[in-house]
Design a protein around this motif. Structure first.
Motif, PDB file in Angstrom:
ATOM      1  N   ALA A   1      35.771  34.227  51.127  1.00  0.00           N
ATOM      2  CA  ALA A   1      36.062  32.874  50.995  1.00  0.00           C
ATOM      3  C   ALA A   1      36.086  32.206  52.513  1.00  0.00           C
TER       4      ALA A   1
ATOM      5  N   LYS B   1      41.616  32.450  46.269  1.00  0.00           N
ATOM      6  CA  LYS B   1      42.491  31.272  46.835  1.00  0.00           C
ATOM      7  C   LYS B   1      43.171  31.587  48.125  1.00  0.00           C
TER       8      LYS B   1
ATOM      9  N   ALA C   1      42.240  42.684  41.211  1.00  0.00           N
ATOM     10  CA  ALA C   1      41.581  41.590  40.661  1.00  0.00           C
ATOM     11  C   ALA C   1      40.332  41.899  40.199  1.00  0.00           C
TER      12      ALA C   1
END
Ligand SMILES: Nc1nc2c(ncn2[C@@H]2O[C@H](COP(=O)(O)OP(=O)(O)OP(=O)(O)O)[C@@H](O)[C@H]2O)c(=O)[nH]1
Length: 328
Positions: free
Chosen positions: A191, A23, A278
């Motif tokens: 992204a 994000k 992550a």
């Protein structure tokens, strides 16, 4: 009564998706490619420290950190107030982006925004970590959060495609369709998706997303009961080699870790670095473009409640301090 000329509704975009899906990477991509547009950014981290506000590039002046909990279950009022302040501010923004925390329900956030006629909800982007999502869906404690996030999406962004095979991408597509129906979907790496490229998806998918939202049983879903966080503010510089080794082999139970830390080089000089963990991958990257303030040093870890190895994290941190560092 205000004599200000009413503005047209402020375009609002919500970015959701599970912990570490990408994000902030997407938000930074938008800020770097804003093309002269001025974006207000609202970020919400689930952790006790809002590291996202510090990890957002460049736009610090227009970044508002929503703290003290998950934006969708505990701080809805804070979000509403922050939006009101933005709408009333002297600054004319071209749009507002809300980055939800990795455990929150972007549908809930969209509903708060949708209720305000001064805002125009353009799109709810939901990111999926292609390298982790299938494994995460097999965890009964995570699958509900993942599914709720997906159902809120106007556009699903399957990110980290550099890390998976075509077979995994096809399996993901089947899972996404089974949960969210015929939602628009993009596959990306880092992204790299344009902010306004998906305007058409809103109308196409709205029926499904809103239908799913009607059945939203939020009362049963308090993310503070499902997830917990650990945080520290290391006041001294850490040993980067020891930190890298630690990140390669973090104790089980850590779903996500991130932070800004000072690291000491071999000659004792101190530099700032960004720490990320992550999807079982840890990285430590020197910060070359900006120097945070000393109080910004911090590390946050998130895991399922009862599974976060707090004593191991505390003990490991003690061993990471670098005695040779020359503190400035
Ligand atoms: N290999 C790979 N890594 C990526 C990609 N996108 C993001 N990352 C890395 O994944 C980690 C998490 O990315 P973020 O953008 O911080 O994820 P996030 O969803 O904002 O994380 P939370 O806000 O903590 O939920 C960082 O180390 C990123 O550099 C990608 O496409 N491929």
């Amino acid at each position: 009564m205000s004599d200000r000329i009413p503005r047209s509704p402020l375009p609002l975009t919500v970015i959701g998706g599970f912990l570490g899906a990408g994000k902030t990477t997407m938000l930074n991509h938008w800020l770097r490619n804003a093309g002269g547009q001025r974006l207000a950014v609202l970020v919400n981290d689930f952790g006790a420290l809002n590291m996202d506000a510090e990890l957002i590039e460049g736009g610090a002046g227009d970044t508002i950190a929503l703290t003290n909990g998950c934006v969708c279950c505990q701080i809805g009022d804070d979000l509403s107030l922050a939006l009101i302040r933005l709408l009333e501010s002297e600054t004319e923004f071209d749009g507002v982006v809300i980055e939800a925390s990795g455990v929150s329900d972007p549908g809930r956030i969209a509903a708060i925004a949708r209720a305000d006629t001064c805002l125009h909800l353009e799109c709810v982007f939901v990111l999926v970590d292609a390298s982790m999502a299938l494994e995460q869906t097999r965890d009964p404690l995570l699958v509900d959060t993942l599914a709720r996030q997906l159902r809120a999406a106007d556009l699903v962004v399957v990110n980290k495609c550099d890390l998976v095979t075509g077979e995994t991408r096809r399996a993901l597509q089947r899972w996404i369709e089974s949960v969210a129906g015929p939602v628009s979907r993009l596959e990306t790496t880092r992204a790299a998706v344009p902010r306004l490229g998906s305007l058409a998806t809103r109308t196409a998918h709205a029926g499904w997303a809103h239908g799913a939202f009607k059945g939203h049983g939020h009362a049963t879903e308090d993310h503070g009961k499902v997830f917990e966080t650990w945080a520290c503010r290391p006041r001294e510089a850490l040993d980067p080699s020891a930190l890298r080794v630690w990140l390669r082999d973090l104790p089980a139970g850590v779903l996500r870790m991130k932070g800004l830390v000072r690291c000491a080089g071999p000659d004792g000089d101190v530099e700032w670095a960004e720490l990320q963990f992550a999807g079982r991958r840890g990285t430590l990257r020197l910060l070359l473009s900006h120097v945070p303030r000393s109080e910004e040093a911090g590390i946050v870890a998130i895991g399922l409640r009862g599974q976060l190895p707090r004593p191991a994290l505390d003990a490991a941190l003690e061993k990471l301090f670098c005695p040779k560092a020359r503190q400035s």
